[in-house]
Write a protein that holds these residues in place. Structure first.
Motif, PDB file in Angstrom:
ATOM      1  N   GLU A 175       0.834  -1.198   0.000  1.00 62.15           N
ATOM      2  CA  GLU A 175       0.000   0.000   0.000  1.00 62.15           C
ATOM      3  C   GLU A 175       0.875   1.257   0.000  1.00 62.15           C
ATOM      4  OE1 GLU A 175      -3.866   1.661  -0.057  1.00 62.15           O
ATOM      5  OE2 GLU A 175      -3.207  -0.436  -0.186  1.00 62.15           O
ATOM      6  N   PRO A 176       0.610   2.231  -0.889  1.00 66.33           N
ATOM      7  CA  PRO A 176       1.413   3.462  -0.923  1.00 66.33           C
ATOM      8  C   PRO A 176       1.367   4.195   0.415  1.00 66.33           C
ATOM      9  CG  PRO A 176       0.013   3.315  -2.859  1.00 66.33           C
ATOM     10  CD  PRO A 176      -0.428   2.226  -1.925  1.00 66.33           C
ATOM     11  N   ARG A 177       2.403   4.943   0.681  1.00 63.32           N
ATOM     12  CA  ARG A 177       2.482   5.743   1.899  1.00 63.32           C
ATOM     13  C   ARG A 177       2.319   7.207   1.519  1.00 63.32           C
ATOM     14  NH1 ARG A 177       7.889   6.345   5.571  1.00 63.32           N
ATOM     15  NH2 ARG A 177       7.013   7.617   7.227  1.00 63.32           N
ATOM     16  N   PRO A 236      12.355  -1.060   1.591  1.00 66.10           N
ATOM     17  CA  PRO A 236      12.332  -1.695   0.269  1.00 66.10           C
ATOM     18  C   PRO A 236      12.375  -0.671  -0.865  1.00 66.10           C
ATOM     19  CG  PRO A 236      10.660  -2.640   1.712  1.00 66.10           C
ATOM     20  CD  PRO A 236      11.195  -1.435   2.413  1.00 66.10           C
ATOM     21  N   VAL A 237      12.607  -1.145  -2.074  1.00 62.19           N
ATOM     22  CA  VAL A 237      12.678  -0.275  -3.252  1.00 62.19           C
ATOM     23  C   VAL A 237      11.392   0.543  -3.370  1.00 62.19           C
ATOM     24  CG1 VAL A 237      12.857  -0.211  -5.762  1.00 62.19           C
ATOM     25  CG2 VAL A 237      14.243  -1.844  -4.459  1.00 62.19           C
ATOM     26  N   HIS A 238      11.539   1.849  -3.581  1.00 59.67           N
ATOM     27  CA  HIS A 238      10.380   2.731  -3.668  1.00 59.67           C
ATOM     28  C   HIS A 238      10.679   3.912  -4.577  1.00 59.67           C
ATOM     29  CE1 HIS A 238      12.872   4.222  -0.328  1.00 59.67           C
ATOM     30  NE2 HIS A 238      12.440   5.420  -0.665  1.00 59.67           N
ATOM     31  N   ARG A 239       9.644   4.672  -4.892  1.00 62.20           N
ATOM     32  CA  ARG A 239       9.780   5.925  -5.629  1.00 62.20           C
ATOM     33  C   ARG A 239       8.896   6.968  -4.953  1.00 62.20           C
ATOM     34  NH1 ARG A 239       6.636   4.116 -11.219  1.00 62.20           N
ATOM     35  NH2 ARG A 239       4.555   3.877 -10.288  1.00 62.20           N
ATOM     36  N   LEU A 240       9.187   8.246  -5.224  1.00 62.45           N
ATOM     37  CA  LEU A 240       8.487   9.337  -4.549  1.00 62.45           C
ATOM     38  C   LEU A 240       7.884  10.279  -5.583  1.00 62.45           C
ATOM     39  CD1 LEU A 240       7.902  10.736  -1.781  1.00 62.45           C
ATOM     40  CD2 LEU A 240       9.993  12.064  -2.175  1.00 62.45           C
ATOM     41  N   THR A 241       6.607  10.582  -5.441  1.00 70.30           N
ATOM     42  CA  THR A 241       5.915  11.479  -6.371  1.00 70.30           C
ATOM     43  C   THR A 241       5.329  12.659  -5.601  1.00 70.30           C
ATOM     44  OG1 THR A 241       5.312   9.635  -7.817  1.00 70.30           O
ATOM     45  CG2 THR A 241       4.067  11.672  -8.079  1.00 70.30           C
TER      46      THR A 241
END
Length: 206
Positions: A71-73, A89-94
């Motif tokens: 689930e996105p944070r 863990p691997v993630h990206r930020l928008t």
């Protein structure tokens, strides 16, 4: 680490990016990045190898997506706030808000890459807008985070003022709270800041 290849649960090949966009300071203790996202922009998939501190210069609503499909944070960082984060863990930020988003991301090498195994720091810490974790210091610093590993303050210095900070003998990172602000390493002990300006003062308390 930029260039590292991982795979999504669906088998898609992902080439990871750096944890930030521009390195502003790199020494044996810390690596400090600039992270800046206009509204709608995404910082690509990346993986942290060091516990890190976020010093927020310009806040906005943001969403952190996880490569594993969790689930996105949702985040809503604010100017002058800070976050102390473990490896994740691997993630990206928008940036999903309407404001420009920018921070200084401070990697703590002695808690990560300088060790045989990264230190488990637990949940870390996060500031809360409008709340302080303690009283102001005698030299005028306002606490943002007070954790056993790291302490973060902000301090504002007036236009004709030179303020002497009574810092501990531990190493510090000093970062201007400004879009193009400078970042510096301070080995510890007294430090004089000349205004006008506002700064983050990050003590490597560990």
């Amino acid at each position: 680490m930029k260039g590292q290849v991982v795979h999504s649960p669906a088998g898609e090949r992902i080439v990871l990016d750096d944890v930030g966009q521009t390195v502003l300071l790199d020494n044996e203790l810390v690596r400090v990045w600039d992270v800046a996202l206009p509204p709608g922009q995404t910082h690509p998939w990346h993986l942290h190898h060091n516990p890190y501190v976020v010093l927020s210069i310009s806040g906005s609503e943001a969403r952190m997506d996880w490569l594993d499909g969790s689930e996105p944070r949702l985040l809503n960082e604010y100017r002058g706030g800070s976050v102390y984060r473990p490896l994740s863990p691997v993630h990206r930020l928008t940036n999903i808000g309407s404001r420009f988003y920018q921070n200084r991301l401070v990697e703590l090498k002695d808690l990560g890459e300088n060790r045989p195994e990264p230190l488990d720091i637990g949940p870390g810490d996060r500031s809360v807008e409008g709340q302080r974790p303690g009283p102001a210091t005698g030299d005028g610093r306002l606490p943002v985070i007070l954790h056993p590993h790291v302490s973060v303050w902000t301090v504002e210095v007036g236009g004709d003022e030179a303020r002497k900070l009574d810092l501990s003998a531990r190493p510090h990172v000093i970062a201007e709270l400004a879009r193009n602000g400078a970042v510096a390493h301070h080995p510890g002990g007294p430090l004089t800041l000349t205004g006008p300006g506002e700064w983050f003062v990050l003590e490597l308390t560990y």
